[in-house]
Write a protein that holds these residues in place. Structure first.
Motif, PDB file in Angstrom:
ATOM      1  N   GLU A 171       0.871  -1.173   0.000  1.00  0.00           N
ATOM      2  CA  GLU A 171       0.000   0.000   0.000  1.00  0.00           C
ATOM      3  C   GLU A 171       0.909   1.223   0.000  1.00  0.00           C
ATOM      4  N   THR A 172       0.754   2.083  -1.000  1.00  0.00           N
ATOM      5  CA  THR A 172       1.642   3.237  -1.162  1.00  0.00           C
ATOM      6  C   THR A 172       0.851   4.520  -1.392  1.00  0.00           C
ATOM      7  N   ASP A 173       1.540   5.646  -1.209  1.00  0.00           N
ATOM      8  CA  ASP A 173       0.966   6.932  -1.590  1.00  0.00           C
ATOM      9  C   ASP A 173       0.700   6.907  -3.087  1.00  0.00           C
ATOM     10  N   ASP A 174      -0.472   7.364  -3.504  1.00  0.00           N
ATOM     11  CA  ASP A 174      -0.822   7.380  -4.928  1.00  0.00           C
ATOM     12  C   ASP A 174       0.194   8.133  -5.770  1.00  0.00           C
ATOM     13  N   ASP A 175       0.594   9.293  -5.314  1.00  0.00           N
ATOM     14  CA  ASP A 175       1.461  10.164  -6.101  1.00  0.00           C
ATOM     15  C   ASP A 175       2.864   9.604  -6.294  1.00  0.00           C
ATOM     16  N   ARG A 176       3.302   8.713  -5.409  1.00  0.00           N
ATOM     17  CA  ARG A 176       4.679   8.225  -5.458  1.00  0.00           C
ATOM     18  C   ARG A 176       4.773   6.729  -5.732  1.00  0.00           C
ATOM     19  N   HIS A 177       3.703   6.111  -6.194  1.00  0.00           N
ATOM     20  CA  HIS A 177       3.683   4.655  -6.330  1.00  0.00           C
ATOM     21  C   HIS A 177       4.835   4.133  -7.198  1.00  0.00           C
ATOM     22  N   GLY A 178       5.038   4.711  -8.364  1.00  0.00           N
ATOM     23  CA  GLY A 178       6.099   4.251  -9.264  1.00  0.00           C
ATOM     24  C   GLY A 178       7.482   4.392  -8.645  1.00  0.00           C
ATOM     25  N   GLU A 179       7.732   5.531  -8.025  1.00  0.00           N
ATOM     26  CA  GLU A 179       9.014   5.788  -7.364  1.00  0.00           C
ATOM     27  C   GLU A 179       9.250   4.799  -6.215  1.00  0.00           C
ATOM     28  N   ILE A 180       8.214   4.551  -5.439  1.00  0.00           N
ATOM     29  CA  ILE A 180       8.319   3.613  -4.316  1.00  0.00           C
ATOM     30  C   ILE A 180       8.589   2.203  -4.817  1.00  0.00           C
ATOM     31  N   MET A 181       7.936   1.800  -5.906  1.00  0.00           N
ATOM     32  CA  MET A 181       8.153   0.451  -6.429  1.00  0.00           C
ATOM     33  C   MET A 181       9.563   0.281  -6.975  1.00  0.00           C
ATOM     34  N   LYS A 182      10.141   1.334  -7.545  1.00  0.00           N
ATOM     35  CA  LYS A 182      11.532   1.258  -7.998  1.00  0.00           C
ATOM     36  C   LYS A 182      12.464   1.060  -6.807  1.00  0.00           C
ATOM     37  N   GLU A 183      12.197   1.790  -5.719  1.00  0.00           N
ATOM     38  CA  GLU A 183      13.011   1.635  -4.507  1.00  0.00           C
ATOM     39  C   GLU A 183      12.807   0.234  -3.915  1.00  0.00           C
ATOM     40  N   ALA A 184      11.576  -0.260  -3.927  1.00  0.00           N
ATOM     41  CA  ALA A 184      11.297  -1.613  -3.420  1.00  0.00           C
ATOM     42  C   ALA A 184      12.074  -2.651  -4.230  1.00  0.00           C
ATOM     43  N   ALA A 185      12.133  -2.481  -5.540  1.00  0.00           N
ATOM     44  CA  ALA A 185      12.884  -3.411  -6.395  1.00  0.00           C
ATOM     45  C   ALA A 185      14.368  -3.393  -6.038  1.00  0.00           C
ATOM     46  N   ARG A 186      14.907  -2.199  -5.748  1.00  0.00           N
ATOM     47  CA  ARG A 186      16.318  -2.100  -5.342  1.00  0.00           C
ATOM     48  C   ARG A 186      16.552  -2.799  -4.006  1.00  0.00           C
ATOM     49  N   VAL A 187      15.634  -2.625  -3.068  1.00  0.00           N
ATOM     50  CA  VAL A 187      15.729  -3.284  -1.754  1.00  0.00           C
ATOM     51  C   VAL A 187      15.736  -4.794  -1.931  1.00  0.00           C
ATOM     52  N   ILE A 188      14.835  -5.288  -2.762  1.00  0.00           N
ATOM     53  CA  ILE A 188      14.730  -6.731  -2.992  1.00  0.00           C
ATOM     54  C   ILE A 188      16.029  -7.277  -3.563  1.00  0.00           C
ATOM     55  N   LYS A 189      16.589  -6.611  -4.555  1.00  0.00           N
ATOM     56  CA  LYS A 189      17.833  -7.089  -5.181  1.00  0.00           C
ATOM     57  C   LYS A 189      19.017  -7.050  -4.219  1.00  0.00           C
ATOM     58  N   ARG A 190      19.038  -6.064  -3.302  1.00  0.00           N
ATOM     59  CA  ARG A 190      20.118  -6.001  -2.308  1.00  0.00           C
ATOM     60  C   ARG A 190      20.055  -7.172  -1.344  1.00  0.00           C
ATOM     61  N   ILE A 191      18.835  -7.541  -0.949  1.00  0.00           N
ATOM     62  CA  ILE A 191      18.661  -8.607   0.036  1.00  0.00           C
ATOM     63  C   ILE A 191      18.760  -9.979  -0.610  1.00  0.00           C
ATOM     64  N   GLU A 192      18.111 -10.152  -1.763  1.00  0.00           N
ATOM     65  CA  GLU A 192      18.056 -11.459  -2.440  1.00  0.00           C
ATOM     66  C   GLU A 192      18.269 -11.230  -3.938  1.00  0.00           C
ATOM     67  N   PRO A 193      19.527 -11.272  -4.382  1.00  0.00           N
ATOM     68  CA  PRO A 193      19.839 -10.975  -5.791  1.00  0.00           C
ATOM     69  C   PRO A 193      19.123 -11.875  -6.803  1.00  0.00           C
ATOM     70  N   THR A 194      18.727 -13.079  -6.400  1.00  0.00           N
ATOM     71  CA  THR A 194      18.063 -13.976  -7.346  1.00  0.00           C
ATOM     72  C   THR A 194      16.541 -13.826  -7.326  1.00  0.00           C
ATOM     73  N   ALA A 195      16.016 -12.948  -6.456  1.00  0.00           N
ATOM     74  CA  ALA A 195      14.567 -12.748  -6.377  1.00  0.00           C
ATOM     75  C   ALA A 195      14.053 -12.109  -7.658  1.00  0.00           C
ATOM     76  N   VAL A 196      12.803 -12.410  -7.986  1.00  0.00           N
ATOM     77  CA  VAL A 196      12.179 -11.857  -9.199  1.00  0.00           C
ATOM     78  C   VAL A 196      10.885 -11.152  -8.809  1.00  0.00           C
ATOM     79  N   LEU A 197      10.871  -9.830  -8.998  1.00  0.00           N
ATOM     80  CA  LEU A 197       9.683  -9.019  -8.774  1.00  0.00           C
ATOM     81  C   LEU A 197       9.137  -8.634 -10.135  1.00  0.00           C
ATOM     82  N   THR A 198       7.889  -8.976 -10.402  1.00  0.00           N
ATOM     83  CA  THR A 198       7.249  -8.634 -11.678  1.00  0.00           C
ATOM     84  C   THR A 198       6.363  -7.425 -11.458  1.00  0.00           C
ATOM     85  N   LEU A 199       6.738  -6.297 -12.074  1.00  0.00           N
ATOM     86  CA  LEU A 199       5.949  -5.074 -11.926  1.00  0.00           C
ATOM     87  C   LEU A 199       4.961  -4.927 -13.049  1.00  0.00           C
TER      88      LEU A 199
END
Length: 92
Positions: A64-92
């Protein structure tokens, strides 16, 4: 706070707009449950995230994200995921 009702809403529909917040579910493949828990905690700490849940066995990310920043937040979430689990796959 994540409730059963919130999780069910996310599972029943792809996108729910609620005033200033957007709830969305994304496919997320993670290899270990501990990594999924770390990902959930780090994404929840991103500014603009109202709630976050990683369901390891269902391979889903509910967020659940702020409407105005959803895309920006999802990009940051993708970076977080790759830092923690490089083999993880997030489909946006």
């Amino acid at each position: 706070m994540i409730t059963v009702e919130w999780l069910l809403n996310c599972m029943e529909c792809d996108r729910v707009e609620d005033g200033r917040m957007t709830r969305k579910t994304y496919p997320l493949k993670v290899d270990c449950a501990a990594c999924a828990a770390k990902i959930e905690k780090k994404i929840a700490a991103i500014e603009g995230v109202g709630a976050c849940s990683v369901i390891f066995f269902a391979a889903k990310l509910n967020i659940e994200t702020d409407d105005d920043r959803h895309g920006e937040i999802m990009k940051e979430a993708a970076r977080v995921i790759k830092r923690i689990e490089p083999t993880a796959v997030l489909t946006l």
